[in-house]
Design a protein around this motif. Structure first.
Motif, PDB file in Angstrom:
ATOM      1  N   UNK A  39      39.476 -23.019  10.980  1.00 16.13           N
ATOM      2  CA  UNK A  39      40.130 -22.042  12.025  1.00 16.13           C
ATOM      3  C   UNK A  39      39.835 -22.714  13.590  1.00 16.13           C
ATOM      4  N   UNK A  40      40.513 -21.614  14.317  1.00 13.10           N
ATOM      5  CA  UNK A  40      40.431 -21.862  15.524  1.00 13.10           C
ATOM      6  C   UNK A  40      39.851 -20.393  16.202  1.00 13.10           C
ATOM      7  N   UNK A  41      39.004 -20.754  16.935  1.00 18.08           N
ATOM      8  CA  UNK A  41      38.354 -18.957  17.434  1.00 18.08           C
ATOM      9  C   UNK A  41      37.486 -19.043  18.762  1.00 18.08           C
ATOM     10  N   UNK A  80      46.616 -19.754   8.065  1.00 17.14           N
ATOM     11  CA  UNK A  80      46.995 -19.006   8.673  1.00 17.14           C
ATOM     12  C   UNK A  80      46.891 -17.341   9.229  1.00 17.14           C
ATOM     13  N   UNK A  81      46.293 -16.947   8.114  1.00 14.57           N
ATOM     14  CA  UNK A  81      46.706 -15.690   7.110  1.00 14.57           C
ATOM     15  C   UNK A  81      46.032 -14.460   8.869  1.00 14.57           C
ATOM     16  N   UNK A 118      45.238 -15.756  11.435  1.00 15.30           N
ATOM     17  CA  UNK A 118      45.923 -15.191  12.695  1.00 15.30           C
ATOM     18  C   UNK A 118      46.894 -14.726  12.654  1.00 15.30           C
ATOM     19  N   UNK A 119      47.598 -14.357  11.239  1.00 13.13           N
ATOM     20  CA  UNK A 119      48.594 -13.485  11.556  1.00 13.13           C
ATOM     21  C   UNK A 119      47.860 -11.370  11.546  1.00 13.13           C
ATOM     22  N   UNK A 130      42.168 -13.878  18.219  1.00 10.10           N
ATOM     23  CA  UNK A 130      41.365 -14.152  18.789  1.00 10.10           C
ATOM     24  C   UNK A 130      41.575 -15.668  17.963  1.00 10.10           C
ATOM     25  N   UNK A 131      41.741 -15.613  16.647  1.00  5.51           N
ATOM     26  CA  UNK A 131      41.563 -16.414  15.828  1.00  5.51           C
ATOM     27  C   UNK A 131      42.397 -16.668  14.784  1.00  5.51           C
ATOM     28  N   UNK A 132      42.450 -18.086  14.498  1.00  7.06           N
ATOM     29  CA  UNK A 132      43.917 -18.941  13.792  1.00  7.06           C
ATOM     30  C   UNK A 132      43.652 -20.030  13.263  1.00  7.06           C
TER      31      UNK A 132
END
Lengths: 292, 96
Positions: free
Chosen positions: B14-16, B62-63, B65-66, B72-74
């Motif tokens: 994840x990226x945050x 990527x749920x 992210x959705x 903020x997160x994906x």
């Protein structure tokens, strides 16, 4: 977690948001941001020419959406998102116009505009984020508030019969009617993508939690608790009779795609009528409807 | 069994942007593999932000992210990241 700066990776939705406005004003646990997330992803996947897409909002928490999406957008006066969008669509039929607003703005203050745009089958996509209350003004009773919950203007519980918005849109002649909750993100994004490719009056209702007013006054917990309730009590029923999809307080929520049909849009009807009336003297008015 | 084979490599990450997170817990509650947890630290606004507590379980679907209402997160799949390291093409090409 990795260092995203080193890889220059950005959230895919960021390319369509006004980044100088983020973080937005919506409360923690509010579902409007999630619907915007679905909407932006649907738009990126739809393959539309985004120069020909316009987003119009009314007033309210959901009305802020037009200010956060980095497309041609307009924040209109209260309830007048649909008339503004109608004017924009008729002045420039090349545009794909999306009305993104809340339940109070669309069905109370703009209720008359809503039914007449659906009756005329104006070529708009209307996304209605239903949170059962007026969030920005302090939690007054909205036309969608079900029987029972306490609101600022109904301190002993609401006794007014609520609107069933999918039934209203269906009865007025919308060509596409769907309802999903904020829990059903993939389905909501898919419905929005289908709606973007459809011509005519498209109505998508997204049920969203309001943790600060509706949930707090009725002791329903925070946004995540409401999402868990949506998960437990939603019944997916595609093609359900919209008469039976009314909502009750913390009861079952019927979700799905209820209506998908074809009807001539307002511009098609006008062109057809004037072509038969004036014969070759009439020049067809219309455009590419955002498909470029 | 050698040591390398016994350790299962995570499929995603994840990226945050923790400074825009409002701690609503949507990503933590609805992660299909339950790999996120609240951090002990606070961000600048005083919210606990999510952390990838079990990186091996993350599939990069990527749920999160959705669901994230604050963008903020994906999530990203590791194979897409590897592709990006080797080629300069953007991870998700912009359309339109």
């Amino acid at each position: 977690m990795s260092d995203d700066l080193a890889l220059d990776i950005q959230n895919p939705v960021m390319q369509l948001l006004r980044q100088d406005r983020i973080p937005h004003i919506w409360c923690p646990g509010c579902g409007i941001g999630t619907t915007v997330n679905c909407f932006v992803r649907a738009m990126l996947e739809s393959g539309l020419n985004l120069d020909n897409v316009a987003v119009v909002s009314g007033i309210g928490c959901t009305g802020r959406v037009a200010g956060y999406i980095n497309l041609d957008s307009f924040h209109t006066t209260h309830g007048r998102a649909i008339p503004f969008a109608t004017g924009m669509k008729l002045a420039n039929p090349n545009l794909k116009v999306i009305v993104y607003s809340g339940d109070g703005d669309l069905s109370a203050i703009g209720g008359n505009h809503f039914i007449h745009a659906a009756r005329r089958n104006m070529d708009l996509m209307v996304v209605c984020v239903t949170n059962f209350t007026y969030g920005m003004t302090g939690g007054q009773v909205a036309p969608t508030t079900p029987l029972g919950p306490t609101q600022t203007t109904m301190p002993y519980g609401n006794f007014e019969n609520p609107f069933n918005l999918p039934f209203l849109a269906d009865a007025c002649g919308a060509v596409y009617v769907a309802r999903w909750t904020v829990f059903h993100v993939r389905q909501l994004a898919k419905a929005m993508k289908e709606g973007l490719s459809k011509r005519g009056f498209v109505f998508i209702e997204a049920i969203s939690p309001c943790p600060t007013l509706y949930s707090r006054r009725n002791r329903l917990g925070d946004g995540a608790d409401q999402l868990k309730y949506y998960k437990e009590r939603s019944i997916v029923k595609n093609g359900a009779d919209t008469k039976d999809v009314g909502l009750t307080f913390q009861g079952d929520i019927t979700v799905g795609k209820f209506v998908d049909r074809e009807r001539p849009t307002w511009l098609d009807s006008m062109n057809g009528h004037f072509s038969t009336h004036f014969k070759e003297k009439y020049k067809i008015y219309g455009g590419s409807h955002g498909e470029d | 069994m050698s040591e390398i084979e016994s350790v299962r490599k995570g499929k995603g990450t994840i990226f945050l942007r923790k400074e825009v997170c409002k701690g609503c817990s949507f990503c933590i509650d609805f992660c299909p593999t339950h790999c996120l947890e609240f951090s002990i630290e606070f961000n600048q606004k005083g919210y606990h932000f999510p952390l990838l507590a079990r990186p091996l379980d993350c599939t990069g679907c990527d749920l999160c992210g959705l669901y994230c209402p604050d963008f903020a997160i994906f999530g990203v799949k590791i194979k897409d990241l590897e592709k990006r390291r080797t080629s300069p093409e953007p991870l998700i090409p912009a359309k339109g």
